[in-house]
Design a protein around this motif. Structure first.
Motif, mmCIF file in Angstrom:
data_model
loop_
_atom_site.group_PDB
_atom_site.id
_atom_site.type_symbol
_atom_site.label_atom_id
_atom_site.label_comp_id
_atom_site.label_asym_id
_atom_site.label_seq_id
_atom_site.Cartn_x
_atom_site.Cartn_y
_atom_site.Cartn_z
ATOM 1 N N ALA A 188 -58.299 26.032 12.716
ATOM 2 C CA ALA A 188 -59.313 25.349 11.899
ATOM 3 C C ALA A 188 -59.560 26.055 10.579
ATOM 4 O O ALA A 188 -59.491 25.434 9.511
ATOM 5 C CB ALA A 188 -60.617 25.225 12.695
ATOM 6 N N MET A 189 -59.857 27.353 10.629
ATOM 7 C CA MET A 189 -60.259 28.048 9.411
ATOM 8 C C MET A 189 -59.099 28.169 8.420
ATOM 9 O O MET A 189 -59.259 27.873 7.232
ATOM 10 C CB MET A 189 -60.814 29.434 9.748
ATOM 11 C CG MET A 189 -61.481 30.109 8.557
ATOM 12 S SD MET A 189 -62.424 31.564 9.030
ATOM 13 C CE MET A 189 -61.096 32.700 9.405
ATOM 14 N N MET A 190 -57.930 28.588 8.903
ATOM 15 C CA MET A 190 -56.808 28.775 7.999
ATOM 16 C C MET A 190 -56.338 27.452 7.393
ATOM 17 O O MET A 190 -55.938 27.398 6.228
ATOM 18 C CB MET A 190 -55.642 29.462 8.729
ATOM 19 C CG MET A 190 -55.968 30.865 9.225
ATOM 20 S SD MET A 190 -56.629 31.956 7.941
ATOM 21 C CE MET A 190 -55.243 32.070 6.831
ATOM 22 N N THR A 191 -56.398 26.373 8.176
ATOM 23 C CA THR A 191 -55.997 25.064 7.648
ATOM 24 C C THR A 191 -56.970 24.603 6.577
ATOM 25 O O THR A 191 -56.562 24.115 5.517
ATOM 26 C CB THR A 191 -55.950 24.013 8.775
ATOM 27 O OG1 THR A 191 -55.125 24.499 9.816
ATOM 28 C CG2 THR A 191 -55.393 22.709 8.259
ATOM 29 N N SER A 192 -58.268 24.750 6.838
ATOM 30 C CA SER A 192 -59.271 24.308 5.858
ATOM 31 C C SER A 192 -59.130 25.092 4.555
ATOM 32 O O SER A 192 -59.256 24.528 3.466
ATOM 33 C CB SER A 192 -60.681 24.486 6.429
ATOM 34 O OG SER A 192 -60.990 25.850 6.629
ATOM 35 N N ILE A 193 -58.839 26.396 4.639
ATOM 36 C CA ILE A 193 -58.676 27.218 3.436
ATOM 37 C C ILE A 193 -57.395 26.842 2.695
ATOM 38 O O ILE A 193 -57.372 26.748 1.463
ATOM 39 C CB ILE A 193 -58.657 28.718 3.808
ATOM 40 C CG1 ILE A 193 -60.022 29.141 4.341
ATOM 41 C CG2 ILE A 193 -58.280 29.582 2.613
ATOM 42 C CD1 ILE A 193 -60.051 30.526 4.930
ATOM 43 N N SER A 194 -56.313 26.603 3.461
ATOM 44 C CA SER A 194 -55.028 26.279 2.850
ATOM 45 C C SER A 194 -55.110 25.003 2.019
ATOM 46 O O SER A 194 -54.664 24.957 0.870
ATOM 47 C CB SER A 194 -53.965 26.127 3.938
ATOM 48 O OG SER A 194 -52.773 25.631 3.402
ATOM 49 N N ILE A 195 -55.702 23.960 2.577
ATOM 50 C CA ILE A 195 -55.795 22.680 1.870
ATOM 51 C C ILE A 195 -56.806 22.768 0.735
ATOM 52 O O ILE A 195 -56.587 22.234 -0.358
ATOM 53 C CB ILE A 195 -56.145 21.551 2.856
ATOM 54 C CG1 ILE A 195 -55.011 21.392 3.865
ATOM 55 C CG2 ILE A 195 -56.391 20.244 2.124
ATOM 56 C CD1 ILE A 195 -55.276 20.401 4.970
ATOM 57 N N THR A 196 -57.915 23.469 0.970
ATOM 58 C CA THR A 196 -58.930 23.610 -0.076
ATOM 59 C C THR A 196 -58.379 24.400 -1.255
ATOM 60 O O THR A 196 -58.743 24.139 -2.406
ATOM 61 C CB THR A 196 -60.184 24.323 0.479
ATOM 62 O OG1 THR A 196 -60.603 23.676 1.674
ATOM 63 C CG2 THR A 196 -61.316 24.271 -0.527
ATOM 64 N N ARG A 197 -57.479 25.357 -0.985
ATOM 65 C CA ARG A 197 -56.863 26.125 -2.070
ATOM 66 C C ARG A 197 -56.102 25.201 -3.006
ATOM 67 O O ARG A 197 -56.171 25.333 -4.235
ATOM 68 C CB ARG A 197 -55.926 27.177 -1.487
ATOM 69 C CG ARG A 197 -55.343 28.115 -2.556
ATOM 70 C CD ARG A 197 -54.230 29.006 -1.995
ATOM 71 N NE ARG A 197 -54.725 29.788 -0.880
ATOM 72 C CZ ARG A 197 -54.216 29.741 0.344
ATOM 73 N NH1 ARG A 197 -53.207 28.912 0.608
ATOM 74 N NH2 ARG A 197 -54.702 30.485 1.307
ATOM 75 N N GLU A 198 -55.359 24.252 -2.427
ATOM 76 C CA GLU A 198 -54.618 23.281 -3.247
ATOM 77 C C GLU A 198 -55.568 22.446 -4.098
ATOM 78 O O GLU A 198 -55.305 22.176 -5.274
ATOM 79 C CB GLU A 198 -53.774 22.365 -2.346
ATOM 80 C CG GLU A 198 -52.718 23.073 -1.509
ATOM 81 C CD GLU A 198 -51.499 23.453 -2.321
ATOM 82 O OE1 GLU A 198 -51.449 23.146 -3.526
ATOM 83 O OE2 GLU A 198 -50.593 24.083 -1.746
ATOM 84 N N LYS A 199 -56.680 22.027 -3.492
ATOM 85 C CA LYS A 199 -57.659 21.228 -4.231
ATOM 86 C C LYS A 199 -58.318 22.033 -5.329
ATOM 87 O O LYS A 199 -58.540 21.549 -6.442
ATOM 88 C CB LYS A 199 -58.717 20.692 -3.256
ATOM 89 C CG LYS A 199 -58.181 19.663 -2.270
ATOM 90 C CD LYS A 199 -59.119 19.437 -1.116
ATOM 91 C CE LYS A 199 -60.447 18.916 -1.570
ATOM 92 N NZ LYS A 199 -61.359 18.662 -0.438
ATOM 93 N N GLU A 200 -58.631 23.306 -5.024
ATOM 94 C CA GLU A 200 -59.309 24.166 -5.991
ATOM 95 C C GLU A 200 -58.415 24.456 -7.195
ATOM 96 O O GLU A 200 -58.888 24.523 -8.330
ATOM 97 C CB GLU A 200 -59.709 25.474 -5.302
ATOM 98 C CG GLU A 200 -60.681 26.313 -6.098
ATOM 99 C CD GLU A 200 -61.156 27.532 -5.319
ATOM 100 O OE1 GLU A 200 -61.871 28.352 -5.901
ATOM 101 O OE2 GLU A 200 -60.797 27.655 -4.128
ATOM 102 N N LEU A 201 -57.109 24.623 -6.957
ATOM 103 C CA LEU A 201 -56.172 24.910 -8.039
ATOM 104 C C LEU A 201 -55.703 23.654 -8.766
ATOM 105 O O LEU A 201 -55.002 23.741 -9.780
ATOM 106 C CB LEU A 201 -54.949 25.659 -7.475
ATOM 107 C CG LEU A 201 -55.228 27.049 -6.879
ATOM 108 C CD1 LEU A 201 -53.977 27.612 -6.232
ATOM 109 C CD2 LEU A 201 -55.738 27.996 -7.973
ATOM 110 N N GLY A 202 -56.061 22.478 -8.228
ATOM 111 C CA GLY A 202 -55.686 21.223 -8.870
ATOM 112 C C GLY A 202 -54.284 20.758 -8.544
ATOM 113 O O GLY A 202 -53.762 19.830 -9.180
#
Length: 368
Positions: A188-202
């Motif tokens: 859960a945690m690593m997946t949420s961070i991985s996808i959010t990283r893509e969103k945060e970087l655009g």
């Protein structure tokens, strides 16, 4: 000085305008103190037990009424013979069975002693010990009441037997819980961070306008974590078997399938967290505070759910870890098959479907 004061005022305005910051500052501490205050307890309340009364006389009925009227136990079932005991335990709800010997009242009055056997489910050693102690306490109190005016006191002899974990090894309780927490962390945690990283970087939008469909992009992001989590699960099971000597009474194949199901459930929950998180920091905070603490406190890993207040018992039903721990203990310690854990399996599958559907809906709304 005025500039400095003005700067401080500006910071206060920023904090009060940001509802998430306010929630972290004031909401999280309140939620945590409520959880820790009510969930962490060594006491037991309303624990489900079963009664096997071979005697069915006035004395046994009095003792049963004493037990039922206490706040500690709830009589879930009256069974008719010893053959039913194993099936009752494998269902997972009943934590103890009290067996009254034949001619209990007659033995007590003529021989001045009678026996009650207390059989407890020791997959949770702490709860098993507490149940035994509380039952003995009720029996001792009853003895004191009936021996007030008797020269030769009557003696009720409790004989305790622990099943599934007769040596009361605490590792039998901790391995399923630790396995659940680790799989939840990685998935859960690593997946949420991985996808959010893509969103945060655009870069998430760039991926989604590529020839790949949005669903394919999401699946591609989570597949590596399925693989890593499966390896984690295998390592934990091997360590528990060969290092901690924990038995696996049931099917290893069924254990593997159930573990993969829980991994997918956790991954889908991680995806859902990523849809409501704009930054990695927010995703991390939601995962740690909103996911890890309830997993530890409300899953039955350490503290019995039946002893918690009713609102927390209701909330525990939406914690995926609760159902996975029941499945793990059932397969590893009790040797049950799908016949006994089909309900928990369906609940996890339903949660997975719900999280995936909600995540897809959220992603469409956010990125279209």
């Amino acid at each position: 000085m005025k500039r400095f004061v003005g700067f401080i005022k500006k910071e206060f305005y920023h904090i009060f305008r940001d509802r998430r910051s306010l929630f972290i500052l004031f909401g999280m501490p309140i939620a945590q103190i409520m959880l820790f205050g009510f969930a962490i307890t060594n006491e037991i309340n309303n624990v489900d037990i079963a009664i096997l009364d071979h005697s069915k006389d006035v004395t046994t009925q009095e003792i049963i009424n004493k037990i039922a009227s206490s706040k500690y136990f709830s009589i879930k079932q009256l069974i008719q013979n010893e053959a039913e005991i194993e099936a009752v335990f494998k269902k997972g709800k009943v934590k103890a069975v009290l067996i009254f010997e034949k001619d209990f009242s007659k033995n007590l009055t003529k021989e001045n002693n009678a026996t009650i056997q207390i059989i407890t489910d020791a997959t949770d050693p702490n709860t098993a010990n507490t149940i035994s102690n509380y039952t003995n306490s009720i029996l001792q109190k009853y003895q004191q009441e009936i021996n007030k005016n008797i020269k030769i006191p009557y003696q009720i002899i409790p004989k305790t037997r622990m099943v599934y974990n007769p040596e009361l090894k605490s590792v039998f309780m901790f391995v399923p819980g630790v396995m659940t927490i680790i799989l939840m962390l990685v998935s859960a945690m690593m997946t949420s961070i991985s996808i959010t990283r893509e969103k945060e970087l655009g870069t998430m939008e760039i991926l989604l306008v590529s020839p790949l469909k949005p669903f394919q992009v999401i699946v591609g992001k989570v597949v590596p974590y399925i693989f890593l989590s499966v390896i984690n699960a295998i390592v934990i099971v091997l360590l528990s078997i060969f290092i901690f000597k924990m038995p696996v009474q049931g099917s290893l194949f069924l254990l593997g399938i159930e573990s993969i199901l829980f991994i997918i459930t956790s991954l889908s929950l991680g995806i859902l967290i990523s849809t409501v998180s704009a930054t990695q920091q927010t995703a991390m905070m939601i995962s740690l505070m909103g996911l890890m603490l309830p997993t530890i406190l409300l899953s039955g890993f350490i503290f019995p759910i039946s002893s918690m207040p009713l609102p927390l018992q209701v909330i525990s039903n939406i914690i995926p870890a609760k159902w996975f721990i029941i499945i793990l203990k059932g397969i590893m310690l009790k040797g049950v098959g799908l016949t006994f854990i089909w309900k928990e399996t369906l609940i996890l599958a339903g949660m997975t479907l719900f999280f995936i559907v909600l995540s897809i809906k959220k992603y469409k709304i956010r990125l279209e």
